[in-house]
Scaffold this active site. Structure first.
Site, PDB file in Angstrom:
ATOM      1  N   LYS A  31      63.245  70.587  70.250  1.00 50.43           N
ATOM      2  CA  LYS A  31      64.035  71.477  71.094  1.00 50.43           C
ATOM      3  C   LYS A  31      63.215  72.588  71.721  1.00 50.43           C
ATOM      4  O   LYS A  31      63.461  72.988  72.851  1.00 50.43           O
ATOM      5  CB  LYS A  31      65.231  72.046  70.333  1.00 50.43           C
ATOM      6  CG  LYS A  31      64.956  73.117  69.304  1.00 50.43           C
ATOM      7  CD  LYS A  31      64.405  72.566  68.037  1.00 50.43           C
ATOM      8  CE  LYS A  31      65.250  72.749  66.845  1.00 50.43           C
ATOM      9  NZ  LYS A  31      64.802  72.033  65.654  1.00 50.43           N
ATOM     10  N   GLU A  63      69.103  63.737  71.275  1.00 50.56           N
ATOM     11  CA  GLU A  63      70.273  64.090  70.475  1.00 50.56           C
ATOM     12  C   GLU A  63      69.908  64.915  69.247  1.00 50.56           C
ATOM     13  O   GLU A  63      70.584  65.887  68.904  1.00 50.56           O
ATOM     14  CB  GLU A  63      71.007  62.820  70.038  1.00 50.56           C
ATOM     15  CG  GLU A  63      72.272  63.057  69.238  1.00 50.56           C
ATOM     16  CD  GLU A  63      73.376  63.696  70.051  1.00 50.56           C
ATOM     17  OE1 GLU A  63      73.651  64.894  69.824  1.00 50.56           O
ATOM     18  OE2 GLU A  63      73.956  63.010  70.903  1.00 50.56           O
ATOM     19  N   LYS A 105      68.157  75.644  71.368  1.00 50.09           N
ATOM     20  CA  LYS A 105      69.269  74.696  71.403  1.00 50.09           C
ATOM     21  C   LYS A 105      70.291  75.076  72.471  1.00 50.09           C
ATOM     22  O   LYS A 105      70.835  74.203  73.160  1.00 50.09           O
ATOM     23  CB  LYS A 105      69.924  74.626  70.021  1.00 50.09           C
ATOM     24  CG  LYS A 105      69.002  74.077  68.943  1.00 50.09           C
ATOM     25  CD  LYS A 105      69.590  74.256  67.557  1.00 50.09           C
ATOM     26  CE  LYS A 105      68.618  73.787  66.482  1.00 50.09           C
ATOM     27  NZ  LYS A 105      69.111  74.063  65.115  1.00 50.09           N
TER      28      LYS A 105
END
Length: 432
Positions: free
Chosen positions: A110, A134, A210
């Site tokens: 991320k 994901e 995120k």
């Protein structure tokens, strides 16, 4: 591609640490299930690691080790490369080369995607390749797939979540056991929920990474990571948690983004949440995300945000998705893979409730002086609590406000902070 590769989806894994090992375990655990899903088995053909780590590796069955990225990238049988190394400089170059070699990429990185993902997404779009991620947001929670596909019939109005399990574990333990921040952090490290250097977690930076990805998915906009307002949890005290409870609230580290009049209002901050709010009940190292769609209304997702097997399972989900739709991958959830820049709303104009704690000298007139300044600046007080102590000691005065713009609250705190009875800097938290 060889005949064997057509019968099996061969992948390469770069980084066989906690998540890489979890992926290998998930592949073995769900081999028959995967066959039912895509009609082919998934096998790890090559593992890339630094030579120094080779002795500590337990390779998946049939996999070969290499310390040379070109061995993996030039292999025609490997269609999907999985990057699980962490960090930014080397993984960026590795993913870039993988895309240039015509490989689909799955990553859980991320930080890389939030800070330097734009160039990689553009390259993937130009090559017609998948760059799936994901596992980079909230571990096992399928929030990326939900925003890309499941909720595509909605215009998303807001995304709000507990995006970091370490911070949530610390705040949970402070609330449940009355621990200090330092003691709760030490316990989180002993339990394996926090790194030896917990900066990314406790300063809100991991949650910020995120949130940047969620903004991209929810609104189809590219929000610069460096522009995101972020506050960590290191200054939260048991006293503040006790006052929050007195107000019927819990303190959580919240990542929040909303789209209003074409502008994105976003940030990561510790906030007070009413105890009846679903996110307020999320405890321990769990994550949760609340998505508000114009058609769906509010939807809440809750689950494990970290751990080898849960995160490895999310990586496997991306591999399966690419094995099924690799000819037409969609990395953003939008027809155009090159997303426009977000128009960013001024943070100081955002209106919400506020929690403000002043420690003051115990003398007459203090409450009236503070309330007077807040009234002059148009800040309406919802509740006020003053705790008395023995004469001569400082006392806390806590205010919970109705909705007020951040600019007005900041001016009030600055003016009040200069008054002679103020003993220490104010503590200010937003109210969700």
């Amino acid at each position: 591609m060889t005949a064997a590769a057509r019968d099996t989806v061969h992948i390469g894994i770069a980084g066989l640490g906690t998540v890489g090992s979890g992926l290998a375990e998930a592949i073995a655990l769900n081999a028959d299930w995967t066959l039912r899903k895509i009609g082919r088995r998934i096998a790890v053909k090559t593992v890339l690691e630094r030579e120094a780590h080779r002795g500590a590796l337990t390779l998946p069955p049939g996999a070969a080790f290499t310390s040379d990225p070109e061995v993996m990238l030039s292999d025609p049988d490997i269609a999907i490369v999985v990057e699980l190394m962490g960090g930014i400089p080397f993984p960026f170059e590795f993913i870039k080369k993988a895309l240039e070699h015509g490989k689909h990429v799955v990553t859980a990185n991320k930080a890389l995607l939030a800070e330097r993902g734009g160039e990689l997404f553009d390259l993937a779009a130009a090559k017609g390749l998948g760059l799936y991620y994901e596992a980079s947001v909230c571990g096992a929670i399928p929030i990326v797939a939900a925003l890309k596909d499941g909720l595509c019939g909605n215009r998303i109005d807001s995304v709000t979540g507990i995006l970091n399990g370490t911070a949530n574990y610390i705040l949970s333990r402070m609330s449940q056991a009355g621990l200090s921040f330092a003691d709760a952090l030490r316990e989180a490290q002993q339990q394996g929920f926090a790194e030896a250097d917990p900066t990314l977690d406790i300063e809100g930076l991991d949650a910020a990474h995120k949130l940047i990805l969620l903004i991209r998915l929810a609104f189809g906009l590219d929000y610069p990571y460096k522009a995101l307002p972020v506050t960590g949890i290191a200054k939260i005290t048991p006293q503040d948690i006790a006052f929050a409870r007195e107000f019927g609230c819990r303190i959580k580290l919240i990542g929040q983004a909303s789209l209003e009049d074409g502008q994105v209002q976003a940030g990561v901050h510790p906030m007070l949440l009413d105890k009846h709010y679903l996110l307020a009940g999320v405890e321990g190292a769990y994550n949760a995300v609340r998505v508000e769609g114009d058609a769906s209304g509010p939807i809440n997702l809750h689950g494990k945000g970290a751990g080898g097997l849960p995160t490895g399972g999310a990586v496997l989900g991306d591999i399966i998705a690419l094995a099924k739709d690799g000819a037409h991958p969609n990395n953003t959830g939008f027809f155009s893979q090159n997303l426009p820049q977000a128009s960013i709303a001024a943070a100081e104009e955002h209106a919400c409730g506020h929690y403000i704690r002043f420690n003051v000298a115990d003398r007459p007139g203090v409450m009236a002086s503070i309330s007077g300044v807040m009234g002059e600046l148009g800040i309406s007080i919802a509740r006020a609590v003053q705790k008395g102590v023995e004469a001569g000691d400082n006392v806390p005065i806590v205010f919970l406000t109705h909705k007020a713009k951040l600019a007005a609250v900041t001016r009030a705190i600055d003016r009040i902070g200069a008054m002679p009875f103020i003993a220490e800097p104010a503590v200010h938290l937003r109210v969700l």
